[in-house]
Structures are given as structure tokens and as C-alpha cells.
Design a protein around this motif. Sequence first.
Motif, PDB file in Angstrom:
ATOM      1  N   ALA A 338     -20.948   8.639   0.440  1.00 24.93           N
ATOM      2  CA  ALA A 338     -21.835   9.623  -0.195  1.00 24.93           C
ATOM      3  C   ALA A 338     -22.222   9.209  -1.620  1.00 24.93           C
ATOM      4  O   ALA A 338     -22.262  10.009  -2.538  1.00 24.93           O
ATOM      5  CB  ALA A 338     -21.182  10.994  -0.210  1.00 24.93           C
ATOM      6  N   GLY A 339     -22.469   7.907  -1.793  1.00 29.27           N
ATOM      7  CA  GLY A 339     -22.945   7.432  -3.088  1.00 29.27           C
ATOM      8  C   GLY A 339     -21.860   7.114  -4.092  1.00 29.27           C
ATOM      9  O   GLY A 339     -22.142   6.597  -5.170  1.00 29.27           O
ATOM     10  N   ARG A 340     -20.602   7.419  -3.766  1.00 25.13           N
ATOM     11  CA  ARG A 340     -19.521   7.103  -4.705  1.00 25.13           C
ATOM     12  C   ARG A 340     -19.163   5.618  -4.600  1.00 25.13           C
ATOM     13  O   ARG A 340     -19.330   4.996  -3.579  1.00 25.13           O
ATOM     14  CB  ARG A 340     -18.278   7.936  -4.389  1.00 25.13           C
ATOM     15  N   GLY A 341     -18.623   5.095  -5.692  1.00 28.02           N
ATOM     16  CA  GLY A 341     -18.184   3.706  -5.674  1.00 28.02           C
ATOM     17  C   GLY A 341     -16.836   3.582  -4.986  1.00 28.02           C
ATOM     18  O   GLY A 341     -16.117   4.555  -4.785  1.00 28.02           O
ATOM     19  N   GLY A 342     -16.495   2.378  -4.609  1.00 31.09           N
ATOM     20  CA  GLY A 342     -15.209   2.139  -3.974  1.00 31.09           C
ATOM     21  C   GLY A 342     -14.891   0.661  -3.977  1.00 31.09           C
ATOM     22  O   GLY A 342     -15.756  -0.178  -4.259  1.00 31.09           O
ATOM     23  N   GLU A 343     -13.642   0.339  -3.662  1.00 29.61           N
ATOM     24  CA  GLU A 343     -13.193  -1.047  -3.664  1.00 29.61           C
ATOM     25  C   GLU A 343     -12.488  -1.353  -2.355  1.00 29.61           C
ATOM     26  O   GLU A 343     -11.645  -0.574  -1.891  1.00 29.61           O
ATOM     27  CB  GLU A 343     -12.248  -1.293  -4.837  1.00 29.61           C
ATOM     28  N   ALA A 344     -12.861  -2.462  -1.737  1.00 32.93           N
ATOM     29  CA  ALA A 344     -12.222  -2.924  -0.507  1.00 32.93           C
ATOM     30  C   ALA A 344     -11.613  -4.293  -0.765  1.00 32.93           C
ATOM     31  O   ALA A 344     -12.328  -5.257  -1.064  1.00 32.93           O
ATOM     32  CB  ALA A 344     -13.231  -3.004   0.630  1.00 32.93           C
ATOM     33  N   ILE A 345     -10.287  -4.385  -0.661  1.00 29.07           N
ATOM     34  CA  ILE A 345      -9.561  -5.620  -0.933  1.00 29.07           C
ATOM     35  C   ILE A 345      -8.906  -6.099   0.360  1.00 29.07           C
ATOM     36  O   ILE A 345      -8.247  -5.326   1.057  1.00 29.07           O
ATOM     37  CB  ILE A 345      -8.484  -5.403  -2.006  1.00 29.07           C
ATOM     38  N   SER A 346      -9.092  -7.355   0.678  1.00 31.78           N
ATOM     39  CA  SER A 346      -8.478  -7.941   1.868  1.00 31.78           C
ATOM     40  C   SER A 346      -7.440  -8.974   1.444  1.00 31.78           C
ATOM     41  O   SER A 346      -7.758  -9.891   0.675  1.00 31.78           O
ATOM     42  CB  SER A 346      -9.536  -8.606   2.759  1.00 31.78           C
ATOM     43  N   LEU A 347      -6.207  -8.816   1.913  1.00 29.67           N
ATOM     44  CA  LEU A 347      -5.146  -9.790   1.669  1.00 29.67           C
ATOM     45  C   LEU A 347      -5.207 -10.811   2.800  1.00 29.67           C
ATOM     46  O   LEU A 347      -4.921 -10.490   3.951  1.00 29.67           O
ATOM     47  CB  LEU A 347      -3.783  -9.091   1.631  1.00 29.67           C
ATOM     48  N   VAL A 348      -5.602 -12.024   2.482  1.00 24.88           N
ATOM     49  CA  VAL A 348      -5.911 -13.013   3.508  1.00 24.88           C
ATOM     50  C   VAL A 348      -4.955 -14.191   3.417  1.00 24.88           C
ATOM     51  O   VAL A 348      -4.832 -14.827   2.366  1.00 24.88           O
ATOM     52  CB  VAL A 348      -7.372 -13.504   3.372  1.00 24.88           C
ATOM     53  N   SER A 349      -4.298 -14.478   4.529  1.00 28.46           N
ATOM     54  CA  SER A 349      -3.394 -15.629   4.612  1.00 28.46           C
ATOM     55  C   SER A 349      -4.094 -16.787   5.324  1.00 28.46           C
ATOM     56  O   SER A 349      -5.187 -16.617   5.894  1.00 28.46           O
ATOM     57  CB  SER A 349      -2.108 -15.245   5.340  1.00 28.46           C
ATOM     58  N   LEU A 350      -3.457 -17.935   5.293  1.00 26.71           N
ATOM     59  CA  LEU A 350      -4.063 -19.151   5.833  1.00 26.71           C
ATOM     60  C   LEU A 350      -4.453 -18.999   7.300  1.00 26.71           C
ATOM     61  O   LEU A 350      -5.498 -19.477   7.731  1.00 26.71           O
ATOM     62  CB  LEU A 350      -3.096 -20.326   5.658  1.00 26.71           C
ATOM     63  N   ASP A 351      -3.631 -18.297   8.074  1.00 27.36           N
ATOM     64  CA  ASP A 351      -3.891 -18.194   9.509  1.00 27.36           C
ATOM     65  C   ASP A 351      -5.027 -17.227   9.841  1.00 27.36           C
ATOM     66  O   ASP A 351      -5.387 -17.064  11.006  1.00 27.36           O
ATOM     67  CB  ASP A 351      -2.628 -17.769  10.257  1.00 27.36           C
ATOM     68  N   GLU A 352      -5.609 -16.568   8.825  1.00 29.42           N
ATOM     69  CA  GLU A 352      -6.703 -15.628   9.074  1.00 29.42           C
ATOM     70  C   GLU A 352      -8.063 -16.220   8.693  1.00 29.42           C
ATOM     71  O   GLU A 352      -9.053 -15.488   8.589  1.00 29.42           O
ATOM     72  CB  GLU A 352      -6.463 -14.335   8.283  1.00 29.42           C
TER      73      GLU A 352
END
Length: 471
Positions: A338-352
Amino acid sequence: MSFNELGLSPHILRAVKELGYEQATPIQQQAIPAILAGQDVLGGAQTGTGKTAGFTLPMLHRLLANHGRGGRRQVRALVLTPTRELAAQVGESIVKYAHHLPFRTLVAYGGVSIKPNLDAIKLGIDILVATPGRLLDLLTQGALTLSALEVLVLDEADRMLDMGFITDIRRIMKALPEERQTLLFSATFSDDIKALADDLLKTPTLIEVSPTNSTAEQVNQRIIKVDRERKRELLSHMIGRNNWQRVLVFVRTKQIADRLAEQMVKDGLDTVAIHGDKTQGARNRALADFREGKVRVLVATDIAARGLDIDDLPHVINFELPQVAEDYIHRIGRTGRAGRGGEAISLVSLDEHDQLKAIEALIGLSIPSEIQEGYEPSGKPTRQTLPGNKQLQSPSRERGHANARHNSGKNSAGKGQSAKPAGKRPAKGSGSKPAAPARKKEVRGEDTGFAPLRRLPKAQRDDYQDNSNEE
């Protein structure tokens, strides 16, 4: 554009005003006139764009025009959703929008007693919001007929297909009248969605408020590279250091959801997990506690979290990348709504690495990556996984592992070489019998993501506890 310009009933506009809505969102501006005109609609929109009001407000207007005609109340509008949580939220929204209208709404889903559904149907209902499984139960029992249906809505149709509901949907379609208005909404337009739309919709109006397979612009996406075994430690560190008060964490499996939640509680963070094995009551309580701030971290699988509508959710964490790239879009759509800001963080390892490439190809974006100081990745595959996410067999152990010695002896003997027999243990009385082989420890390839729990230093745990109590 204001809602007053869209031609809606004054009773609906009154409810909209009471809810604090002023300007219609882009999908509402396009969908409402088309639905009021009686057209079928194929709508493509990310979650958080206002699509529920986009189809509900004009649906209520059309139902109001014919209200009171005929005898006993029958279902005139049906909204199908993939999950219980989404059904509950859509039903709650419909009740709010219809606050000044004479309609009865029923929300029906599995995991709870069917008796209240049966009782409500006997009294008569106008609008039914349901998951496919519970709806089929009601139809099979003869408790419900849909012959008077005027409007059918398939909400988050892509997820319904992903969850294997296509057969159920086609069975439900056989119980519906041929003459009806059909509205289909999906965050992505795969070939399967297009095929379903061809079957169900008649010369539909196509509405897209964002490019297909795009992610919400107001969501700040980033990647943090880290070894799989240190993900849990890094996650707790980030939440505590940054004093995040409301965090939704996605994992792939129920087992990891439970295990991660348990370990984060030991880190001093109020955490709860929701997944398909939880009772509906437990899932509802967990979600309510999270919304009210009683729980700081909610760990969820994709199915359980689908459709969650949580106000002011600033942080979504992908503890593991999804196996299906489209699920990334749905996950991060929980924030930046609904127009609000947000943050999406992905923890990524070598096998991904392969999953990350697939996601970036789907969204047409190279997601910025970084490394957290103190959590630098080693560059080596994890103990339990190899690149490509292949599972390793339980390794032989050189130190006194009975199975290893036993198998080694058999293999060597097969090559004509002498082999030392496994150690024997004298039995009571005369003679002896071989010792029972040690049980082989199961290694689950899916149950990875953190090393055996190492509790954080007491000072850090105290910080987390203090932060969680701050207003």
C-alpha cells in the motif's frame, strides 16, 4: 482519482470513508469500472496493491442491485482463495466494506469444524469466501448449491495452481452456472494461468498495474552472502543489532521453521513458527500475536504465509531462497504494501547460486549483494550439501564407527584382500555373538541452515532482551 468518481453506491462509499480510504489505487481505478460494467476481468497485480477492494467494492454494488429478489438466501458471490489465512483476511475485508449493506458473508476453510459452516448455510448466506478443499466438502455433502451464483472470484490463482488445486477448481466449475461474471487475479501470468483464464473467462478485460513477474518498486532488495551454517547466527545478530521489532522470515520446510524458531527463542528473540502442520487455532494465535507486537519474529513456510496481510511490516528475510523463483515475488510482496517502503533481505549460501540466478532472470534485476563483517563466507560447500543442493550420504567415520568397519571389511573381502573382523564382545556363558552394528545417524539434506546451536554471548542475549522491550 477519488472513490466518489467511480460510480459506487453511497452505502459502499460511506464504509470506504469510515475506513479512511481517499484515493483509489491504480488497480482499483481500472478494475472497478470494468466489473461494474459486468465484464470478466483478468487482473495482474502484486499483493499490497489494493486488489481485494478492487474486486469487492464493485461486486457488492452489483449484488445490491438485485438484492431481495427471489426467496431463500443463496450464495450469489464466491471468492476462492488458496490458503486459510487469505480466506480469513478477504472475508474480514468484505465484512468491513459491506458494513452498511444487508449481506451475510461466510468464510469457510479446512482445519476447523465444518459444523459452523453448515449452520450458517442453513440460515442463508449471500457471499462465500472459501478454500477449494472445504468448498468441495460442502458440495459433496449436499449442504450447498451454487446455482444462483452471479460472481466468481479466483484470488491469487497462480498460488492455487502451484498448490495443486487445478483438479479441485475444475470440479468446482462443474457446479457453477454457465452465466456468471468471473474475475481472476494473479501476481504472475504463467502459461498455466493463461490456459486457465482461456477456460474460465469470456472476452475478459486485461488489467495489469505492474509488469508481469516484477517486484514492488518500493521494496529495497539485497543479498547477504553467508555460509549456510551461520545463517541463524547472522539473522539473530541483525535483528538484535538493528532493533528490528517485526520481522517475517521465510524457510522452505516445516522442520526448519520449527528448529529455527526454537533456536531464535534461545537467542533471546520472541519467535513463533507457522506452517501446515500447525492447527488452524495455533496459526491464528501466532499471527495475532505477531500483528499485536507480542511476537517479534514470525518464521513461516511459503504455503502458511501466502496472503498474509500485515500492516507496517518493514522487514522480510529469506532465510533460504525458494525452490520456485515465482515464490520470491510473493514472499517479498509481504512488505512494501500500500505504498509503504520495505526491505527484503536474502541470506544466500554457495549452494543456492542456481536459485538466485533463476530469481534474477525472472525479475529482470541483478540484486545487490554484500558481505557482513564477521560473517564472511568460506567459499566452500556446506557439510551437508554440495552445489546444486544435492544431498550427501552419511560419511564413514574412521574413529571406531561399527558400520564403517563392517562395510569396509565386506568391500575388502570382495576384492580378495584380507580384512580385520569387526571387534567382538564376549557373550555371557559359552561362545560369543557379534556386536550389534551401531545405528547409522540420518543426515537430512533439507534440515540444514545452521550449525549446532551455539548460544550467543550473554551480553548479546541481554541486548536482545532489552531491545525487545523497547517501545
